[in-house]
Design an enzyme around this catalytic site. Structure first.
Site, PDB file in Angstrom:
ATOM      1  N   LYS A   1       0.845  -1.206   0.000  1.00  0.00           N
ATOM      2  CA  LYS A   1       0.000   0.000   0.000  1.00  0.00           C
ATOM      3  C   LYS A   1       0.877   1.252   0.000  1.00  0.00           C
ATOM      4  CE  LYS A   1      -3.777  -2.458   2.233  1.00  0.00           C
ATOM      5  NZ  LYS A   1      -4.725  -2.674   3.316  1.00  0.00           N
TER       6      LYS A   1
ATOM      7  N   GLN B   1      -5.156  -2.256   9.537  1.00  0.00           N
ATOM      8  CA  GLN B   1      -4.981  -3.518   8.809  1.00  0.00           C
ATOM      9  C   GLN B   1      -5.640  -4.659   9.589  1.00  0.00           C
ATOM     10  OE1 GLN B   1      -3.760  -3.741   5.739  1.00  0.00           O
ATOM     11  NE2 GLN B   1      -4.101  -5.939   5.656  1.00  0.00           N
TER      12      GLN B   1
ATOM     13  N   ASP C   1     -11.025   2.653   4.081  1.00  0.00           N
ATOM     14  CA  ASP C   1     -11.325   1.248   3.791  1.00  0.00           C
ATOM     15  C   ASP C   1     -12.796   0.999   3.494  1.00  0.00           C
ATOM     16  OD1 ASP C   1      -9.501  -0.779   3.663  1.00  0.00           O
ATOM     17  OD2 ASP C   1      -9.352  -1.082   5.819  1.00  0.00           O
TER      18      ASP C   1
HETATM   19  N1  LIG Z   1      -8.017  -3.027   6.591  1.00  0.00           N
HETATM   20  C1  LIG Z   1      -8.085  -4.020   5.704  1.00  0.00           C
HETATM   21  N2  LIG Z   1      -7.553  -5.205   6.005  1.00  0.00           N
HETATM   22  C2  LIG Z   1      -7.629  -6.204   5.088  1.00  0.00           C
HETATM   23  C3  LIG Z   1      -8.214  -5.992   3.816  1.00  0.00           C
HETATM   24  C4  LIG Z   1      -8.772  -4.732   3.543  1.00  0.00           C
HETATM   25  O1  LIG Z   1      -9.347  -4.465   2.449  1.00  0.00           O
HETATM   26  N3  LIG Z   1      -8.668  -3.764   4.500  1.00  0.00           N
HETATM   27  N4  LIG Z   1      -8.181  -6.990   2.860  1.00  0.00           N
HETATM   28  C5  LIG Z   1      -7.337  -8.154   3.056  1.00  0.00           C
HETATM   29  C6  LIG Z   1      -5.895  -7.981   2.670  1.00  0.00           C
HETATM   30  N5  LIG Z   1      -5.563  -6.944   1.694  1.00  0.00           N
HETATM   31  C7  LIG Z   1      -5.715  -5.648   2.029  1.00  0.00           C
HETATM   32  O2  LIG Z   1      -5.265  -5.185   3.015  1.00  0.00           O
HETATM   33  C8  LIG Z   1      -4.796  -7.258   0.532  1.00  0.00           C
HETATM   34  C9  LIG Z   1      -4.738  -8.542   0.021  1.00  0.00           C
HETATM   35  C10 LIG Z   1      -3.929  -8.830  -1.094  1.00  0.00           C
HETATM   36  C11 LIG Z   1      -3.183  -7.831  -1.690  1.00  0.00           C
HETATM   37  C12 LIG Z   1      -2.275  -8.086  -2.843  1.00  0.00           C
HETATM   38  O3  LIG Z   1      -1.819  -7.155  -3.457  1.00  0.00           O
HETATM   39  N6  LIG Z   1      -1.976  -9.336  -3.120  1.00  0.00           N
HETATM   40  C13 LIG Z   1      -1.040  -9.689  -4.191  1.00  0.00           C
HETATM   41  C14 LIG Z   1      -0.155 -10.842  -3.710  1.00  0.00           C
HETATM   42  C15 LIG Z   1       0.735 -10.467  -2.569  1.00  0.00           C
HETATM   43  C16 LIG Z   1       1.461 -11.700  -2.056  1.00  0.00           C
HETATM   44  O4  LIG Z   1       2.272 -12.238  -2.783  1.00  0.00           O
HETATM   45  O5  LIG Z   1       1.203 -12.099  -0.916  1.00  0.00           O
HETATM   46  C17 LIG Z   1      -1.833 -10.190  -5.402  1.00  0.00           C
HETATM   47  O6  LIG Z   1      -2.968 -10.660  -5.220  1.00  0.00           O
HETATM   48  O7  LIG Z   1      -1.300 -10.117  -6.508  1.00  0.00           O
HETATM   49  C18 LIG Z   1      -3.258  -6.560  -1.190  1.00  0.00           C
HETATM   50  C19 LIG Z   1      -4.059  -6.278  -0.099  1.00  0.00           C
HETATM   51  C20 LIG Z   1      -7.320  -8.537   4.526  1.00  0.00           C
HETATM   52  N7  LIG Z   1      -7.111  -7.414   5.374  1.00  0.00           N
END
Ligand SMILES: Nc1nc2c(c(=O)[nH]1)N[C@@H](CN(C=O)c1ccc(C(=O)N[C@@H](CCC(=O)O)C(=O)O)cc1)CN2
Length: 293
Positions: A53, A97, A120
């Protein structure tokens, strides 16, 4: 059939480039958007997401405010940091988070977030406004899914969306967004109490799998030509992501959002969009009738 890819990485890059222009416009008016994050504990996945982020922020010109607390932090300490972020003028929007460590009352923490700074869309006021169809930050993953479908020309109007998983960040709110008039899908929410998951999946034009259950969506569950978006994150022994969607689904579906590279980058891009929109509202340059996607 081999499915076309819903490319979250490329689509997120396009959205970030559009946001960079809006950030430059805000800065020319003397307003610098700033994203705050509060990370509690040492979960490696959460650390990675938060780092991503802030990398995104640097790309579009948004300032970063990073707060971290150990896994042993008390409810009172977490709430104190939330109050500080509410008061910090450099922080125009922020997130806590999730998940928070066991024993912490997440609802109470989210309730304390200043609604004008909720980046969020997960605080009670934002979710209430989503129900009422009023302007507010939209939950990033559902809104990222909508933007990904729209930017690839996948029709939502009249489509049947089946969602697997009733978690806070996706399942609980996606139906509210996708049943808005301008989206107009019919939504079925499935969870561990659903009797015949296969039957619910087979009727879907769009499937969002967000259960965190490896390969729970199998090729035989998917209607030929459907769009299938994998949001589930489990890890194998080497730490590699295993999604909720079986790889064989790509032979049946019309569209597939891969994992990684699909919805994850869109979640991050739509978070930045919320931050920019909040800063635009605070600067009085945003039309309050603007909506999702
Ligand atoms: N406050 C929040 N917490 C969480 C949220 C949210 O929307 N707000 N969602 C999920 C996790 N999440 C955001 O925080 C999130 C998940 C995945 C990714 C991402 O970029 N994933 C990459 C892979 C990264 C890796 O290799 O691990 C992808 O999919 O290409 C970003 C954000 C739970 N918590």
């Amino acid at each position: 059939m081999t499915a076309q890819i819903l490319d979250g990485k490329a689509t997120a890059a396009a959205i970030k480039s559009e946001l960079a222009t809006r950030v430059a416009e805000l800065k020319s008016r003397g307003v610098t958007p700033g994203l705050g994050t509060l990370l509690v504990g040492d979960d490696v996945g959460s650390q990675k997401y938060v780092a991503g982020k802030h990398r995104d922020c640097a790309q579009v010109g948004i300032a970063s405010i990073q707060r971290e607390l150990p896994a042993t932090a008390t409810q009172e300490k977490i709430e104190a940091v939330v109050r500080e972020l509410n008061e910090d003028p450099a922080c125009t929007g922020y997130i806590v988070q999730l998940p928070l460590p066991k024993g912490i009352d997440t609802g109470r923490v989210l309730e304390l977030i200043d609604p004008a700074k909720d980046a969020d869309g997960l605080a009670p006021m934002s979710l209430g406004k989503l129900v009422l169809n009023q302007e507010a930050a939209l939950p990033c993953t559902p809104n990222g899914i909508l933007a990904l479908l729209r930017r690839h020309g996948v029709e939502t109007k009249g489509a049947h969306l089946t969602v697997v998983g009733r978690g806070m960040t996706v399942g609980r709110s996606i139906g509210l967004l996708f049943t808005r008039r301008e989206v107009n899908a019919t939504v079925t929410l499935c969870h561990t109490g659903t009797r015949d998951l296969s039957a619910q999946l087979r009727q879907a034009d769009i499937i969002v799998a967000a259960a965190g259950a490896p390969h729970i969506v199998r090729p035989e569950d998917v209607k030929p030509g459907a769009a299938v978006l994998d949001v589930g994150v489990s890890r194998d022994e080497s730490g590699k992501i295993v999604g909720d969607v079986h790889p064989g689904v790509a032979e049946v579906a019309g569209w597939v959002a891969p994992n990684p590279g699909g919805v994850g980058p869109m979640t991050r891009a739509l978070l930045l969009q919320n931050v920019v929109e909040a800063a635009e509202r605070q600067a009085g340059v945003r039309d309050t009738a603007d909506h999702a996607g």
